[in-house]
Design a protein around this motif. Structure first.
Motif, PDB file in Angstrom:
ATOM      1  N   ASN A 126       0.824  -1.212   0.000  1.00 52.67           N
ATOM      2  CA  ASN A 126       0.000   0.000   0.000  1.00 52.67           C
ATOM      3  C   ASN A 126       0.857   1.260   0.000  1.00 52.67           C
ATOM      4  O   ASN A 126       0.489   2.275  -0.600  1.00 52.67           O
ATOM      5  N   ILE A 127       1.995   1.210   0.683  1.00 51.32           N
ATOM      6  CA  ILE A 127       2.918   2.356   0.677  1.00 51.32           C
ATOM      7  C   ILE A 127       3.457   2.586  -0.728  1.00 51.32           C
ATOM      8  O   ILE A 127       3.479   3.712  -1.238  1.00 51.32           O
ATOM      9  N   GLU A 128       3.876   1.505  -1.384  1.00 51.21           N
ATOM     10  CA  GLU A 128       4.489   1.630  -2.712  1.00 51.21           C
ATOM     11  C   GLU A 128       3.475   1.981  -3.797  1.00 51.21           C
ATOM     12  O   GLU A 128       3.852   2.526  -4.834  1.00 51.21           O
ATOM     13  N   SER A 129       2.212   1.685  -3.560  1.00 52.80           N
ATOM     14  CA  SER A 129       1.179   2.030  -4.539  1.00 52.80           C
ATOM     15  C   SER A 129       0.596   3.407  -4.291  1.00 52.80           C
ATOM     16  O   SER A 129      -0.203   3.902  -5.086  1.00 52.80           O
ATOM     17  N   GLY A 130       0.979   4.025  -3.176  1.00 52.58           N
ATOM     18  CA  GLY A 130       0.448   5.347  -2.842  1.00 52.58           C
ATOM     19  C   GLY A 130      -0.881   5.315  -2.140  1.00 52.58           C
ATOM     20  O   GLY A 130      -1.465   6.367  -1.866  1.00 52.58           O
ATOM     21  N   LYS A 131      -1.384   4.132  -1.802  1.00 56.83           N
ATOM     22  CA  LYS A 131      -2.662   4.032  -1.094  1.00 56.83           C
ATOM     23  C   LYS A 131      -2.523   4.433   0.371  1.00 56.83           C
ATOM     24  O   LYS A 131      -3.486   4.846   1.002  1.00 56.83           O
ATOM     25  N   LEU A 132      -1.320   4.283   0.919  1.00 55.13           N
ATOM     26  CA  LEU A 132      -1.060   4.592   2.321  1.00 55.13           C
ATOM     27  C   LEU A 132       0.123   5.542   2.413  1.00 55.13           C
ATOM     28  O   LEU A 132       1.173   5.294   1.818  1.00 55.13           O
ATOM     29  N   THR A 133      -0.056   6.643   3.131  1.00 59.13           N
ATOM     30  CA  THR A 133       1.055   7.564   3.373  1.00 59.13           C
ATOM     31  C   THR A 133       1.790   7.107   4.618  1.00 59.13           C
ATOM     32  O   THR A 133       1.228   7.110   5.712  1.00 59.13           O
ATOM     33  N   PRO A 134       3.055   6.686   4.479  1.00 58.52           N
ATOM     34  CA  PRO A 134       3.777   6.170   5.650  1.00 58.52           C
ATOM     35  C   PRO A 134       4.198   7.282   6.596  1.00 58.52           C
ATOM     36  O   PRO A 134       4.486   8.404   6.176  1.00 58.52           O
ATOM     37  N   ALA A 135       4.238   6.954   7.879  1.00 61.61           N
ATOM     38  CA  ALA A 135       4.785   7.883   8.856  1.00 61.61           C
ATOM     39  C   ALA A 135       6.284   8.014   8.635  1.00 61.61           C
ATOM     40  O   ALA A 135       6.908   7.152   8.012  1.00 61.61           O
ATOM     41  N   ILE A 136       6.862   9.094   9.153  1.00 56.00           N
ATOM     42  CA  ILE A 136       8.298   9.303   8.997  1.00 56.00           C
ATOM     43  C   ILE A 136       9.083   8.120   9.551  1.00 56.00           C
ATOM     44  O   ILE A 136      10.056   7.662   8.953  1.00 56.00           O
ATOM     45  N   VAL A 137       8.652   7.595  10.698  1.00 59.00           N
ATOM     46  CA  VAL A 137       9.373   6.482  11.315  1.00 59.00           C
ATOM     47  C   VAL A 137       9.341   5.245  10.420  1.00 59.00           C
ATOM     48  O   VAL A 137      10.309   4.477  10.365  1.00 59.00           O
ATOM     49  N   ASP A 138       8.241   5.036   9.684  1.00 61.22           N
ATOM     50  CA  ASP A 138       8.164   3.906   8.746  1.00 61.22           C
ATOM     51  C   ASP A 138       9.184   4.067   7.623  1.00 61.22           C
ATOM     52  O   ASP A 138       9.854   3.106   7.227  1.00 61.22           O
ATOM     53  N   VAL A 139       9.289   5.279   7.103  1.00 66.30           N
ATOM     54  CA  VAL A 139      10.234   5.541   6.019  1.00 66.30           C
ATOM     55  C   VAL A 139      11.663   5.350   6.516  1.00 66.30           C
ATOM     56  O   VAL A 139      12.513   4.782   5.824  1.00 66.30           O
ATOM     57  N   GLU A 140      11.935   5.805   7.729  1.00 64.94           N
ATOM     58  CA  GLU A 140      13.270   5.636   8.300  1.00 64.94           C
ATOM     59  C   GLU A 140      13.622   4.156   8.430  1.00 64.94           C
ATOM     60  O   GLU A 140      14.751   3.735   8.149  1.00 64.94           O
ATOM     61  N   LEU A 141      12.645   3.334   8.867  1.00 64.41           N
ATOM     62  CA  LEU A 141      12.868   1.889   8.990  1.00 64.41           C
ATOM     63  C   LEU A 141      13.168   1.251   7.638  1.00 64.41           C
ATOM     64  O   LEU A 141      14.067   0.420   7.508  1.00 64.41           O
ATOM     65  N   ILE A 142      12.402   1.655   6.619  1.00 63.50           N
ATOM     66  CA  ILE A 142      12.592   1.092   5.281  1.00 63.50           C
ATOM     67  C   ILE A 142      13.962   1.461   4.727  1.00 63.50           C
ATOM     68  O   ILE A 142      14.688   0.617   4.192  1.00 63.50           O
ATOM     69  N   LEU A 143      14.336   2.723   4.868  1.00 64.23           N
ATOM     70  CA  LEU A 143      15.627   3.167   4.350  1.00 64.23           C
ATOM     71  C   LEU A 143      16.780   2.482   5.072  1.00 64.23           C
ATOM     72  O   LEU A 143      17.778   2.091   4.461  1.00 64.23           O
TER      73      LEU A 143
END
Length: 280
Positions: free
Chosen positions: A46-63
């Protein structure tokens, strides 16, 4: 970070694309990434399709999981911050109809349990008399009867025992003469009445003593997940936990200078009496 309001929506799709590209560049599947970040594969999708806007902490975890660093990581985090910021201008709200805005606020109130309002220059609709509500949107052309009705209907949320409210009003917000004197006296009596609701804390910050703070905006906090900040031409909706935390800390500082309970009601009674005497 600076941004143009019209670009905020685009940043969400840009963020989705950047995160997807970064995962593919690393040669990872969504399943592998989800396990590494302790997220569901559905959430990653859902994050990659743009259906869900991730929180900053989620993006930090992914990176961090993908080993992304340097300028690219900074760019993606900048996109994430923009994606967690929404701009709602007054003109767009008026074109859509202010009653639609009331529906949005009602939905937000339904899913939140803890509310904090810092009111710098006006009384918010949840605390307002019908006359005050009507005066607050008097500059909006057209029939505003639906908007007024919905604003007043939303006030019932104050009596929900599962929710808690803290209102901080500056003396200026309380005493700004938006209405004729007698109507203002009735509005202040309304504030005193609301202050007695068990799950409501209502405080005023009097223009006496020493207040070494310099508030710039009216703002509202919904739980620990969202802050709305009002400006002269619109409102910012902030979901970044750092922004929300910063405004919570501001609120706690201002709270130290507020008068609550009987002391608050004594001030409201005193100011109400001043309005009443103006009518004589």
């Amino acid at each position: 970070m600076s941004f143009e309001p019209e670009e905020l929506g685009q940043s969400r799709s840009d963020l989705a694309t950047a995160l997807k590209d970064q995962r593919k560049r690393a040669g990872w599947t969504q399943i592998r990434l989800s396990k590494r970040c302790n997220m569901s594969q559905t959430k990653i999708s859902n994050i990659e399709s743009g259906k869900l806007t991730p929180a900053i902490v989620d993006v930090e975890l992914i990176l961090e999981a993908l080993g992304a660093e340097g300028p690219l990581a900074i760019e993606i985090l900048t996109l994430a911050r923009s994606a967690n910021t929404e701009w709602q201008d007054h003109w767009a709200s008026r074109r859509r109809g202010l009653d639609k805005k009331q529906n949005e606020l009602a939905r937000l109130e339904a899913v939140s349990t803890e509310f904090r309002y810092f009111l710098l220059s006006m009384i918010t609709g949840l605390l307002a008399t019908p006359e005050y509500v009507r005066a607050s949107i008097a500059d909006v052309p057209g029939d505003q009867s639906k908007t007024i009705a919905k604003k007043l209907e939303r006030q019932s949320v104050l009596f929900d025992p599962e929710k808690s409210f803290t209102f901080l009003l500056t003396e200026q917000a309380v005493r700004w003469p938006l209405l004729p004197p007698l109507a203002m006296a009735m509005q202040l009596d309304r504030l005193a009445s609301v202050s007695r609701i068990p799950n409501v804390r209502l405080g005023v910050i009097p223009l006496t003593g020493h207040v070494p703070e310099r508030p710039l905006n009216t703002f509202t906090l919904y739980d620990r997940r969202l802050a709305t900040v009002e400006t002269g031409t619109g409102a910012l909706i902030l979901r970044d936990h750092r922004d929300v935390t910063a405004y919570r800390q501001d609120f706690e500082r201002y709270e130290q200078y507020a008068v609550f309970g009987d002391g608050c009601r004594e001030l409201l009674s005193e100011w109400s009496e001043i309005f009443t005497r103006q009518r004589e």
